[in-house]
Design a protein around this motif. Structure first.
Motif, mmCIF file in Angstrom:
data_model
loop_
_atom_site.group_PDB
_atom_site.id
_atom_site.type_symbol
_atom_site.label_atom_id
_atom_site.label_comp_id
_atom_site.label_asym_id
_atom_site.label_seq_id
_atom_site.Cartn_x
_atom_site.Cartn_y
_atom_site.Cartn_z
ATOM 1 N N THR A 154 44.736 45.276 50.446
ATOM 2 C CA THR A 154 43.647 45.949 50.772
ATOM 3 C C THR A 154 42.961 46.357 49.400
ATOM 4 O O THR A 154 43.578 46.443 48.255
ATOM 5 N N ASP A 155 41.377 46.745 49.406
ATOM 6 C CA ASP A 155 40.735 46.989 48.187
ATOM 7 C C ASP A 155 40.024 48.559 48.589
ATOM 8 O O ASP A 155 39.365 48.600 49.376
ATOM 9 N N PHE A 156 40.331 49.228 47.409
ATOM 10 C CA PHE A 156 39.906 50.435 47.374
ATOM 11 C C PHE A 156 38.497 50.478 46.823
ATOM 12 O O PHE A 156 37.854 49.451 46.180
ATOM 13 N N PHE A 213 31.945 39.421 38.957
ATOM 14 C CA PHE A 213 33.219 39.796 38.886
ATOM 15 C C PHE A 213 33.536 41.199 39.340
ATOM 16 O O PHE A 213 32.472 41.889 39.209
ATOM 17 N N GLU A 214 34.575 41.582 39.524
ATOM 18 C CA GLU A 214 35.133 43.288 39.569
ATOM 19 C C GLU A 214 36.043 43.471 38.827
ATOM 20 O O GLU A 214 37.197 42.751 39.157
ATOM 21 N N LEU A 215 36.137 44.453 37.817
ATOM 22 C CA LEU A 215 37.403 44.814 36.902
ATOM 23 C C LEU A 215 38.176 45.813 37.793
ATOM 24 O O LEU A 215 37.751 46.785 38.013
ATOM 25 N N GLU A 216 39.315 45.266 38.086
ATOM 26 C CA GLU A 216 40.337 46.150 38.980
ATOM 27 C C GLU A 216 41.622 46.082 38.409
ATOM 28 O O GLU A 216 42.188 45.043 37.828
ATOM 29 N N VAL A 217 42.541 47.059 38.822
ATOM 30 C CA VAL A 217 43.990 46.927 38.747
ATOM 31 C C VAL A 217 44.610 47.281 40.109
ATOM 32 O O VAL A 217 44.103 48.080 40.853
ATOM 33 N N ASN A 260 40.859 40.520 39.408
ATOM 34 C CA ASN A 260 39.422 40.304 39.502
ATOM 35 C C ASN A 260 38.996 39.924 41.055
ATOM 36 O O ASN A 260 39.067 39.023 41.605
ATOM 37 N N ASP A 261 38.251 40.866 41.311
ATOM 38 C CA ASP A 261 37.541 40.858 42.919
ATOM 39 C C ASP A 261 36.327 40.188 42.794
ATOM 40 O O ASP A 261 35.407 40.936 42.939
ATOM 41 N N TRP A 262 36.495 38.749 42.569
ATOM 42 C CA TRP A 262 35.004 38.064 42.569
ATOM 43 C C TRP A 262 34.094 38.457 43.973
ATOM 44 O O TRP A 262 34.685 38.425 44.959
ATOM 45 N N GLY A 317 31.212 37.793 51.156
ATOM 46 C CA GLY A 317 30.852 37.737 49.878
ATOM 47 C C GLY A 317 31.997 38.225 48.899
ATOM 48 O O GLY A 317 31.784 38.105 47.614
ATOM 49 N N LYS A 318 33.108 38.579 49.620
ATOM 50 C CA LYS A 318 34.513 38.784 49.010
ATOM 51 C C LYS A 318 35.517 37.742 48.740
ATOM 52 O O LYS A 318 36.628 37.785 48.173
ATOM 53 N N ASN A 319 35.933 37.308 50.245
ATOM 54 C CA ASN A 319 37.141 36.659 50.446
ATOM 55 C C ASN A 319 37.377 35.096 50.147
ATOM 56 O O ASN A 319 38.184 34.363 50.407
HETATM 57 CA CA CA Z 1 36.458 45.334 44.864
#
Ligand code: CA
Length: 423
Positions: free
Chosen positions: A133-135, A206-210, A240-242, A260-262
């Motif tokens: 899951t991505d918040f 990229f997306e910077l996430e934890v 990193n949620d490319w 665009g994400k998967n």
């Molecule tokens: Ca994301």
């Protein structure tokens, strides 16, 4: 007080200053070597402690661990034993590694086998991920994206401050740090053409996430309260949620991100435990308007974890392009898990829940190129002759993160991935 977190502890294993893995960290991961098939380990300095060896040779006796629990490709069965069991194991490993404990220190033969130099190992996925899951929990990120694509005056949609917005991502394409990703292809709507075209993405980001990882399982219909949430969380990894912005922008209405994400997300290999991060708790931002009762919580639920993103062009040196912090999250992990399950959705061991892009208040702290270059309109100057609007083929993105207090530095290791040309 968790004994393993004592800032005064020192190990007989040499730990270089600025190492991500002092004796106060002891993160869990899965590794292999030329001689070892995948097994569980714990990082200490520039070494990994082989948990299978320790378990089989009696060093973990008395902890009630099932046989073979560490001799597996994934940590799912181990973390499924619960927070208490992983805490007991971490406490025992801390004891074994203390400078004044001779059990392993003075047994040269055992030490040689149990401690593997990091240079000899390959890290693997720490868990099998059943669900991802991505918040979308950073107010600064949601505001930036809302301003760019909708209306700067109403950047946040009406629901945003009432619930932690999220969507179900793709678990099968989560890969461990060091795995290259091919540039995705798909439908893109160019501004000067009426019809979409099929193309490799031209806005690779990229997306910077934890992300937090679940260690508990619930039955359908059951909800987890904010107070119970931490019993179900083993720890965190960098994430990193490319994202292919051009594919995302054309496809996302009305159901949200899809192709665009998967095509890939990259995680750091070590699970830094919630226990190790206890000393780094901070209060989150004030939540206004007041949230509904099921989202209320008490105590400090945010974590002060400094985050950094570096971009390394092919053949060049890495350049820092962003510095952010996990503490900026508007919605905390307790609220995320409470919201996720309030309708009766069940969770599973190994589930990964990513924070959403973590942007801070200043432009240098934005967690994506979309924001750092304002959708490509303000390219970043990396050095005298290289600039970037989005990621180019051959670029490597490196995420780093660490918490630091009282001379103790708890780090995550690297979360890296290289973008290869489209297949
Ligand atoms: Ca994301």
């Amino acid at each position: 007080m968790i004994k393993a977190n004592d800032p005064k502890l020192k190990s007989w294993v040499e730990v270089p200053t600025q190492s991500d893995f002092p004796i106060q960290n002891l993160p869990f991961g899965i590794f292999k070597t030329k001689y070892l098939s995948p097994v569980a380990g714990v990082a200490i300095g520039n070494h990994v402690l082989d948990l299978v060896y320790l378990h089989e040779h009696g060093y973990l006796d008395g902890l009630g661990l099932p046989p073979g629990i560490f001799n597996q490709k994934y940590l799912n069965d181990f973390i499924a034993l619960g927070r208490k069991k992983s805490r007991d194991v971490r406490e025992r490993i801390s004891e074994l590694l203390r400078h004044d404990n001779d059990e392993l220190r003075d047994n040269v033969a055992a030490r040689e086998i149990a401690l593997v130099p990091i240079s000899e190992i390959q890290m693997l996925m720490p868990v099998r991920v059943p669900n991802y899951t991505d918040f979308y929990s950073s107010e600064e990120h949601a505001t930036n994206v809302g301003s760019m694509f909708r209306d700067p005056k109403n950047a946040l949609l009406p629901n945003w401050k009432h619930l932690p917005v999220g969507y179900h991502g793709r678990a099968s394409s989560i890969v461990v740090s060091g795995t290259s990703i091919h540039r995705p292809k798909g439908q893109i709507k160019l501004p000067d053409l009426e019809q979409p075209v099929f193309s490799a993405s031209r806005k690779m980001d990229f997306e910077l996430e934890v992300a937090f990882i679940a260690c508990g399982e619930t039955k359908l219909g059951k909800s987890i309260s904010t107070a119970e949430a931490e019993n179900h969380i083993i720890g965190f990894v960098l994430f990193n949620d490319w994202s292919a912005r051009d594919i995302q922008q054309w496809e996302y209405v009305p159901l949200g991100p899809f192709l665009g994400k998967n095509f890939g997300s990259t995680i750091s290999p070590w699970i830094v435990t919630l226990d190790a991060l206890e000393p780094f708790r901070v209060d989150g931002p004030e939540q206004n308007p007041e949230v509904l009762p099921y989202l209320k919580y008490s105590g400090a639920k945010n974590f002060d974890i400094a985050l950094e993103v570096l971009l390394q062009p092919e053949g060049g040196d890495p350049v820092t392009i962003s510095r952010s912090n996990f503490k900026y999250m508007y919605w905390n992990v307790n609220q995320q898990l409470a919201h996720h399950t309030v309708n009766g959705c069940n969770i599973q061991v190994g589930d990964m829940y990513a924070s959403g892009t973590i942007s801070g208040p200043s432009p240098g702290s934005y967690g994506s190129l979309l924001e750092l270059t304002w959708n490509g309109s303000r390219p970043l100057q990396l050095n005298d002759h290289i600039q970037r609007s989005f990621i180019e083929d051959g670029d490597t993105l490196i995420l780093r993160g660490h918490a630091e207090r009282n001379g103790v530095r708890i780090g995550f290791g690297l979360c890296t991935g290289k973008i290869l040309p489209a297949l």
